[in-house]
Structure formats: structure tokens, C-alpha cells
Design a protein around this motif. Structure first.
Motif, short mmCIF file in Angstrom:
data_model
loop_
_atom_site.label_atom_id
_atom_site.label_comp_id
_atom_site.label_asym_id
_atom_site.label_seq_id
_atom_site.Cartn_x
_atom_site.Cartn_y
_atom_site.Cartn_z
N PRO A 72 41.39 53.05 49.14
CA PRO A 72 41.51 51.70 48.57
C PRO A 72 40.15 50.99 48.58
O PRO A 72 39.40 51.07 49.53
N CYS A 73 39.91 50.31 47.45
CA CYS A 73 38.66 49.57 47.31
C CYS A 73 38.74 48.32 48.20
O CYS A 73 39.79 47.71 48.32
N LEU A 74 37.62 47.98 48.81
CA LEU A 74 37.63 46.87 49.76
C LEU A 74 36.93 45.62 49.21
O LEU A 74 36.67 44.68 49.96
N CYS A 75 36.65 45.64 47.92
CA CYS A 75 36.00 44.45 47.36
C CYS A 75 36.98 43.27 47.39
O CYS A 75 38.20 43.48 47.49
N SER A 76 36.47 42.07 47.27
CA SER A 76 37.35 40.90 47.44
C SER A 76 38.43 40.85 46.35
O SER A 76 39.56 40.45 46.62
N THR A 77 38.05 41.25 45.11
CA THR A 77 39.03 41.22 44.02
C THR A 77 40.21 42.14 44.33
O THR A 77 41.38 41.76 44.19
N CYS A 78 39.89 43.38 44.76
CA CYS A 78 40.95 44.35 45.02
C CYS A 78 41.76 43.97 46.26
O CYS A 78 42.96 44.22 46.32
N LEU A 79 41.11 43.37 47.21
CA LEU A 79 41.84 42.96 48.42
C LEU A 79 42.81 41.84 48.08
O LEU A 79 43.93 41.80 48.57
ZN ZN Z 1 37.55 46.63 43.93
#
Ligand code: ZN
Ligand code: ZN
Length: 258
Positions: free
Chosen positions: A82-89
């Protein structure tokens, strides 16, 4: 119609069960199968006129699972970390529902049309002998009653919700004819017969009391004609010296109204 799918990135708070719908013409599956076969074998002899389709759509049409096919075509990785960028979170990408609920894995239930055949009424009408039917004169009068009944049904509806329902929908001409043909049966056997014969017409079915009242009102106009007809027959029998059978007097109404 050409639609390209991608991993959807819509606002999930607004779109709860996001799905793509692909509208296909009739025989699209057979067409897709021929295209795939030609693609795989290189033999184009079985292709038919008009056999053209975007290859990604073609594969989607014959895929055993639409989601797996979509992942394959767009190289979506199911197991990626899972991506941990703010958008994906904040807005995690949709993960596959297991078991898969695509229309291949979980075919949509096709609503079965309940047969409400007018055929029941038609066969009931056929069973009524000519001698038990309305005479021509009575037919005309009874029909007038049915036409005003239809108008009453129409008028009783709220214009805001039913304004676009045409008058004829409430009591189609075919149903008026059936009422006239089965008139004696409806009148003598009442509700039971009405439910049986007019199960296809909800306006009659859900307002049986009203319908019975209409029959009774019509009867008041018809009874004198019936009596006159019976008297005519009696006189006819007396003067000719032999009984007139029902078959010899078509449209002759001899039902006992008592
Ligand atoms: Zn992301
Ligand atoms: Zn599936």
C-alpha cells in the motif's frame, strides 16, 4: 460503443459501488469469440462481415472474470504494497472484493416476468356459449358503462403522478371486449371470477368492489332488455310450435337474472 477501463480513482464517499457498465449489441459475445479465435490462430476465414471490435473490449467480453481481465489489461497489481502518500492514506484505492462480484462471477439476477396472461380471460370467454352472451343491443349499452368506468378510473388518479398514463391503459379495448364477452360469468360468480379472469389488469384487480358496482349499475340498464328478449323468445316458441334452440338465435341473451 468504446469504453476504456482504468483503475477507478473516483470519490468513494460519493460513489459507493463503483462499476463500469458495458452495453453490448446482440451477438457481441459470438462476435468477440470469432475475433479472439482469428487473433489466436491467425485464421481469419471464420470472421463475418462487421466483425470488428477493439481488442481490449473483445477480451473483456469473453473474459471469465471482468475484474481479472481489467487488472491484466492495465497491469494492476493486486499484491502491491500500500502506498503511504497522504492522498492514498486519506483515500485508499479500492481493493478487490472477494469473492469477486463482477457480473461474470456473480451474474445479475434477471427478473422473471410473471405471466399475467390475458390468455386466461380469452379462454374463459371462449367457454361461454353464444346463448349466454349479451345481445347486440345489450352489448352497446354495457360498453357505454365500461367506457365511463374507464374514464372514472382515469379521473381518480392524481394528475401529478399519473398524468402521462393514457386513458386506454386503464382499460384497454381488448379488456372491454373481454368484460363484455364474459359478462354473465362476472356477474353471477362475482369476485372469484373477476380475480381469475382479470388477473392481468391491476386497475380491476385492486378495485374489485368498484368494478362490481359498475357491473351492477350496467345490469339495471340491461335487465329490461333481457326480459324483453326472453318474452320475445317465449312468444316465438308459442307461435312457431317448436322450441328455438340457442344455436338458432345467436347473440340471444337468455341468462337468468333472478
Ligand atoms: Zn499514493
Ligand atoms: Zn469476477
Amino acid at each position: 460503443m468504446l469504453i476504456q477501463y482504468e483503475r477507478p480513482g473516483r470519490d468513494k464517499s460519493k460513489v459507493k459501488h463503483l462499476c463500469a457498465i458495458l452495453y453490448l449489441p446482440v451477438a457481441a459475445e459470438a462476435r468477440a469469440a470469432r475475433i479472439i479465435e482469428a487473433e489466436n490462430t491467425g485464421d481469419k476465414s471464420k470472421l463475418q462481415k462487421g466483425d470488428t471490435m477493439d481488442i481490449s473490449i473483445t477480451k473483456m467480453v469473453v473474459a471469465p472474470c471482468n475484474e481479472d481481465e481489467q487488472d491484466r489489461q492495465y497491469d494492476n497489481q493486486r499484491n502491491e504494497a500500500p502506498c503511504l502518500c497522504s492522498t492514498c492514506l486519506e483515500n485508499p484505492p479500492i481493493s478487490k472484493i472477494l469473492p469477486c462480484n463482477c457480473s461474470r462471477c456473480l451474474p445479475e439476477p434477471v427478473p422473471i416476468k410473471k405471466p399475467k396472461p390475458r390468455a386466461v380471460a380469452e379462454s374463459a370467454a371462449l367457454m361461454i356459449p353464444q346463448s349466454e352472451r349479451l345481445s347486440k343491443a345489450m352489448h352497446v349499452i354495457a360498453k357505454e358503462h365500461m367506457l365511463s368506468y374507464r374514464l372514472a378510473l382515469f379521473d381518480a388518479k392524481d394528475e401529478r403522478t399519473s398524468g402521462f398514463t393514457p386513458l386506454t391503459s386503464y382499460l384497454p379495448a381488448k379488456d372491454i371486449q373481454l368484460i363484455l364477452d364474459t359478462y354473465t360469468l362476472l356477474l353471477t360468480n362475482g369476485e372469484l371470477q373477476i380475480c381469475r379472469i382479470f388477473a392481468h389488469n391491476n386497475y380491476i384487480l385492486y378495485n374489485i368492489d368498484g368494478f362490481v358496482k359498475v357491473l351492477q349499475t350496467a345490469e339495471k340498464d340491461l335487465a329490461p332488455i333481457c326480459t324483453a328478449n326472453q318474452e320475445k323468445e317465449r312468444v316465438g316458441r308459442a307461435t312457431s310450435g317448436y322450441p328455438i334452440s340457442g344455436a338458432l338465435s345467436p347473440n340471444y341473451f337468455v341468462h337468468n337474472w333472478g
